[in-house]
Design an enzyme around this catalytic site. Structure first.
Site, PDB file in Angstrom:
ATOM      1  N   THR A 107       0.782  -1.231   0.000  1.00  0.00           N
ATOM      2  CA  THR A 107       0.000   0.000   0.000  1.00  0.00           C
ATOM      3  C   THR A 107       0.809   1.274   0.000  1.00  0.00           C
ATOM      4  O   THR A 107       0.516   2.199   0.726  1.00  0.00           O
ATOM      5  CB  THR A 107      -0.972   0.007   1.163  1.00  0.00           C
TER       6      THR A 107
ATOM      7  N   ASN B  36     -12.194   6.934   5.255  1.00  0.00           N
ATOM      8  CA  ASN B  36     -12.358   5.633   4.623  1.00  0.00           C
ATOM      9  C   ASN B  36     -13.817   5.253   4.436  1.00  0.00           C
ATOM     10  O   ASN B  36     -14.159   4.458   3.561  1.00  0.00           O
ATOM     11  CB  ASN B  36     -11.618   4.564   5.425  1.00  0.00           C
TER      12      ASN B  36
ATOM     13  N   SER C  34     -16.715   8.244  -2.454  1.00  0.00           N
ATOM     14  CA  SER C  34     -17.671   9.346  -2.655  1.00  0.00           C
ATOM     15  C   SER C  34     -17.044  10.471  -3.490  1.00  0.00           C
ATOM     16  O   SER C  34     -15.869  10.694  -3.422  1.00  0.00           O
ATOM     17  CB  SER C  34     -18.113   9.911  -1.309  1.00  0.00           C
TER      18      SER C  34
END
Length: 404
Positions: A187, A399, A404
């Site tokens: 990540t 998160n 969105s």
């Protein structure tokens, strides 16, 4: 060691150019970055340990079989992971770059970061390829680092100059990573460039060693991602005698590479999603370096420790608990714990037991933006450090609204 930090990030080293543009994958922010060397480079990489790997990793691994590369194309916003035609799209991205730069497609590496499972539209990438190639410059490192950011709140880059056997060598880099970060090369994206001349085998070894000393020692939320990668390109333009042995030149290079990567790793840890402070856990007095690192990581990964640090609560019992489930045998009755900040140090636990300490002083230390959790195992001479951040209300908000 005599070295100095300089400006320039991935373009600080001789022969490297970069650019970043907004192509339309994201609504407004830059979302496409390119790093390019004027000549073919020796190259190496370390990839995520997640079983589910993004399509760009599959393509980049194939292109790195000869340990040669000349350019890196990166998009943010969409991860190009878990797509039926993801590998084809990643390959097409490298083809766009190769055609525009008139270089070998196998010499182009690719990376993507963003939402997993959503289709990557390549039309914006293709349409803006001429723009990003024409934008390549020494000053383009600023736009390039902006183009790889997702939930990052600040750009992360640095560069260092060092003398190797009378020749000035530069190592520069940029990275992204704010959430979904857990040790074992996951990540995060890191791109390192250097003008040093070094053999393929030693560069591969240096990259792995440096990843273990830096990126593999950070944890933000314990989630191992699917895409993230650490690339290094070495074009040899510094003109030093090629490093082919593990001599003083190699270890000087490795030390500076470690410094660059540790600095970038700490920048990621400090910029954890919703974070208010950088946490560093130093475990000393351990019976082995391996056990020291396991213990330090366990403390950094603990959600209870992270929330206590967010609340500036000197709840050292949570640290002792995290040590206890790390999987390392030790005697808890000889462990000492203290907190260290710019304003001083306070011991909160001696020989595994509570002691009287100044709660106000402890709060002042824990209220700083960088806090060291010092754990002395009193059982040897080995030590290790790990880095992370606190866990705040904003982490859940960020998160919870990621798509969105």
């Amino acid at each position: 060691m005599d070295y100095k930090e300089i400006e320039g990030g991935v373009t600080a080293a001789k022969g490297f150019l970069a650019a970043g543009v907004h192509c339309g994958i994201k609504k407004k922010k830059k979302d496409l970055s390119l790093v390019y060397s004027e000549n073919v480079c020796t190259a190496a990489a370390v990839f995520t340990s997640n079983v589910v790997k993004g399509a760009p990793i599959i393509v980049s691994k194939e292109h790195l079989k000869n340990n040669i590369a000349q350019a890196i194309i990166v998009n943010s916003g969409i991860a190009n992971t878990c797509e039926s035609d993801g590998v084809e799209k990643a390959s097409m991205m490298t083809g766009f770059v190769a055609d525009a730069l008139k270089i070998n497609e196998d010499d182009v590496l690719v990376a993507s970061t963003g939402v997993i499972g959503q289709p990557l539209n390549l039309e914006p990438v293709k349409e803006h390829m001429k723009e990003i190639v024409s934008s390549l410059s020494k000053e383009g490192h600023t736009d390039a680092v902006s183009g790889i950011m997702t939930t990052d709140t600040v750009p992360k880059e640095m560069a260092v100059e060092v003398d190797i056997c009378g020749t000035k060598v530069t190592i520069g880099g940029m990275c992204k990573g704010s959430g979904m970060i857990e040790p074992n090369m996951c990540t995060m994206l890191s791109f390192i460039t250097t003008d040093v001349a070094i053999s393929k085998d030693l560069l591969k070894e240096a990259v792995k060693s440096s990843a273990d000393a830096s990126y593999n020692r950070i944890s933000i939320d314990g989630d191992t991602s699917t895409n993230d990668s650490y690339f290094i390109l070495a074009n040899g333009k510094a003109g030093n005698k090629t490093i082919t042995e593990k001599d003083d030149s190699y270890y000087t290079f490795l030390d500076v590479l470690n410094y660059v990567n540790v600095t970038l790793a700490k920048k990621m840890a400090k910029d954890g999603e919703g974070a208010t402070k950088l946490l560093q856990c130093d475990v000393t007095g351990a019976d082995s370096e391996e056990n020291a690192l396991i213990l330090a990581k366990s403390v950094i990964k603990s959600s209870l420790v992270k929330t206590a640090m967010f609340g500036c609560d000197a709840n050292w019992g949570r640290i002792m608990c995290a040590l206890g489930y790390a999987g390392v045998n030790f005697d808890p009755d000889i462990v000492d714990i203290s907190f260290i900040g710019k304003c001083g140090e306070i011991v909160v636990c001696e020989k595994g037991k509570s002691i009287a300490f100044d709660e106000k002083k402890a709060y002042e230390i824990l209220d700083e933006d960088e806090v060291i959790i010092n754990v002395n195992m009193n059982n040897g001479e080995n030590s290790a450090s790990a880095w992370g951040c606190d866990l705040s209300y904003d982490y859940v908000k960020i998160n919870g609204e990621y798509r969105s």
